[in-house]
Every structure is written in structure tokens, then in C-alpha cells.
Design a protein around this motif. Sequence first.
Motif, short mmCIF file in Angstrom:
data_model
loop_
_atom_site.label_atom_id
_atom_site.label_comp_id
_atom_site.label_asym_id
_atom_site.label_seq_id
_atom_site.Cartn_x
_atom_site.Cartn_y
_atom_site.Cartn_z
N UNK A 231 0.82 -1.22 0.00
CA UNK A 231 0.00 0.00 0.00
C UNK A 231 0.84 1.26 0.00
N UNK A 232 2.02 1.16 0.61
CA UNK A 232 2.93 2.32 0.65
C UNK A 232 3.23 2.79 -0.76
N UNK A 233 3.62 1.87 -1.63
CA UNK A 233 4.00 2.24 -2.99
C UNK A 233 2.78 2.54 -3.85
N UNK A 234 1.68 1.84 -3.61
CA UNK A 234 0.45 2.15 -4.33
C UNK A 234 0.03 3.60 -4.08
N UNK A 235 0.14 4.04 -2.84
CA UNK A 235 -0.28 5.40 -2.49
C UNK A 235 0.70 6.44 -3.03
N UNK A 269 7.21 -2.19 -6.15
CA UNK A 269 7.04 -1.04 -7.05
C UNK A 269 6.63 -1.49 -8.44
N UNK A 270 7.30 -2.53 -8.92
CA UNK A 270 6.96 -3.05 -10.25
C UNK A 270 5.53 -3.56 -10.26
N UNK A 271 5.14 -4.28 -9.22
CA UNK A 271 3.77 -4.81 -9.14
C UNK A 271 2.74 -3.69 -9.06
N UNK A 272 3.15 -2.55 -8.52
CA UNK A 272 2.25 -1.40 -8.43
C UNK A 272 2.18 -0.60 -9.73
N UNK A 273 2.92 -1.06 -10.75
CA UNK A 273 2.91 -0.37 -12.05
C UNK A 273 3.80 0.85 -12.12
N UNK A 301 14.74 -0.57 -10.99
CA UNK A 301 13.65 -1.48 -11.33
C UNK A 301 14.00 -2.36 -12.52
N UNK A 302 14.83 -1.86 -13.42
CA UNK A 302 15.25 -2.67 -14.57
C UNK A 302 16.31 -3.70 -14.19
N UNK A 303 16.75 -3.68 -12.95
CA UNK A 303 17.70 -4.70 -12.51
C UNK A 303 17.01 -6.03 -12.24
N UNK A 304 15.66 -6.04 -12.24
CA UNK A 304 14.93 -7.31 -12.10
C UNK A 304 14.16 -7.59 -13.39
N UNK A 305 13.93 -8.86 -13.65
CA UNK A 305 13.33 -9.29 -14.92
C UNK A 305 11.95 -8.67 -15.14
#
Length: 413
Positions: A231-235, A269-273, A301-305
Motif C-alpha cells: 500500500x505504501x508504494x500504491x499510495x 514497485x513493479x507490481x504497483x505499475x 527497477x530494470x535490474x529485475x526481470x
Amino acid sequence: MDDVEIPEYFICPISLHIMKDPVTAVTGITYDRESIEQWLLKRHNATCPVSKQPLPRDSELTPNNTLCRLIRAWCTANSAPDMDQVPTPKPPMSKFHFANLIRGLWLPNSQLEALQKLEALARENESNRKQMVEAGVTKPVISFVVACHRKEVTTGLAEALSIFFLIRSSLNQTKLVLIGNDEIIDALTWVLVCDLDHLDHSLTIKTHAISALKMLVQKANSSTLGRLKPDFFNRIIRYIKESNSQQGINAALQVMLDSCPSGRNRIMMVEAGAVSELIELEFSSAEKKTTELIFGILYHLCSCADGRAQFLSHAAGVAIVTKRILKVSPAADRRAMLILSLISKFSGTVGVVQEMLRVGAVAKLCMVIQADCESHLKDKAREILRTHSNAWKDSPCIDVHTLTSDKISRLTL
């Protein structure tokens, strides 16, 4: 009335105006209080403007009452329509007075009045803000914001966040003891998405909240950052999408960047778009700092697939990063080159390689090699070109003057 010559010692050496509240620094030089406080606030290693001697930010400023009386008497005797009367300065507030107000923050019946008085005093000058911090205003103000979150009420929220925002420079000099309280972070992110339309200056309130969150995250330990919730990153991302405050957006981006060292946070963060939202934000951004922050986050973020997949799924991902190279700043160049390097090394499929050629990434890499820029950027450009030289060297899209066969031969050695 004839012009009146103002005595030289009535003039502040910084503002060059008649002093309204003359104070004497430890160096023996007298300044107007507001001017010298601003001077000290804006400089990490301040010196006395006149004597050039060291002048610590926490040095004592002694009211020059004799000079103040002389200035007031002179202004009264020589008043003119175009000359402002110098007001009687307010005496400095005592720590005892601040301590009494702060005690009121813990009492439900006096909280709002105490908050309003403290906010007004914090707006007056840096001396008040410093004394408030020393008197312990931080804990009850943050506790009040947490209580608002628990009860889902907003009365007094604007004043509390304004106080925290105003005292932030003084807080930077102290160690916050509340960093480990996850509820504080929850409360501040709640403010970011809270419906505050019924309050005046709702945008300012949220900007103050993200500023407070930025400070807390920067001072947080790895354990606290490792407990952040989805929720932190979603917000945070929702705030970035909805905000039109550049200051607030940059603060939110800094929060994300400071959270990136944790692999768990990058996944959330990636999952939050986040990747797609950052690319969209970069399209509308014209500020150097914003671009640097966005590219810093995108690199992590680009360091993960999954992050690379989201980056490449956006039609403008490679194009927007390519476009900014050599046009923003050395910091942006470094981060952009790292992004392209990750894409090239770990996701360099035939389709991606052709996309890089189509949007001008290959030509831009050749420009970096020829440009007057940092040597490690040139090395990174050569590395990317060398990796896919067989796919790019014969392309008619590349200017032969930019990328010659001799250069390709050097790259493939």
C-alpha cells in the motif's frame, strides 16, 4: 520634505535596509534578525558576512536593544510619507513558553489551539523553530498526525503538517527517534490519498505530508525500509499521478529512490505499475531533477526481470531514455546508460535490438562515443555496441560518418 540621510549604523549589512529587529552575532557585528537568520539557514558552513569569521548556525544572536531604541526614535523624528515606521520587535520567545504550548498538544481540549499558536510562531522566524525542536515539539506533532489517521479525522491536520514542514531544517540537525514507528509512515501515506477537498489548501497539506515522509525515509534504517507494505508504494504512485506540485512529485520520487536498495521494495514497485507510470511522467517532465530521479528509479527497477519486462512493454520506454541522453545532465546520462546496458545485456532479444535501432538508441550511443563526456559513459556505449555489433553494423539507419567500419572493428576486438 527633503530627503533624510539614514545613519549608516542603522542599515543591515545584508539587506541594506533599516533594521527592524537588530541583533548582534558572536562576531560583534549587528544585523537585522530576519536577514542573518536567513543567511545562516541557507548556508551549511556560514561565515559572518562582514568579518568573514566562522558563524555557526546555532550561534547566539543577542538583541541590540539600545540600537533598536535609537532607530525607533530616529524614525519617529524623521518620519516621511515614504518611510515605514520601524515596529517594536517582539521579545524572543522563551523555551518555557514553547514547553507550555507543547504540553497542550497532549490535551484533547487544547490541541487545536496549541497547534495554531505553534504554527504561527514557527512561521515567524528560525529562532522560534529551533527552540520548538529543542523543546520537543516533534513527537507530539507526529503523534497527532497518527491519531488523525487512526480516527480518520482531519481537524488540525493542516496545522500539524505545516509545523513539521516549517521545522524540517532544524530537524535535519537532529536525530529523529521515531523512525522505527511504522504507523507514522502509514499515517503520512494515508494523508496522500485522503479526501481533503473540504479543507483549504489541500494540495499544500499533501505536499507537506510527502515532505515529511521524504525526511523520515531518508533517515530510516534498513530494517524499517524492509517492512514497507505494498500500500505504501500504491499510495505514492497514486499521489504522483494526481499531484500537480513539482516539489511534491520530486519528494515522492526521492522516497521511491531511497526505498530501491531493498529487492523486496523493487518488486512491490513493479507490481504497483511504477515503471509505466514513471515513463508517462517523464513525457510531461521538463525539469532536470525530475528526470534524474525517474532514471535513478528506473535503473533499479530494470535490474529485475519483471521490471525490464514492464519497461519494454511500454511503447516509449527505450525511446524516452534514448532521447534524454546528452540533453539533461551528466547524472541523467549515467543513469540512462545503465538502463540501456541492463536492457541490452539481459533482455537483448532480436525484437529489442531492432527497437533500439528504430528509436535511435544506436545512433545516440555512437554520439556518446564522440561527445565530450565522461570516459566511463563512452566505455558503456562501446560495450553495448560491441554486444550487438553484428545486428547493427550494416544497418542503413546508422550514419557512416558516426559509426565507421574501423570503429566497429575496434569495438569487436
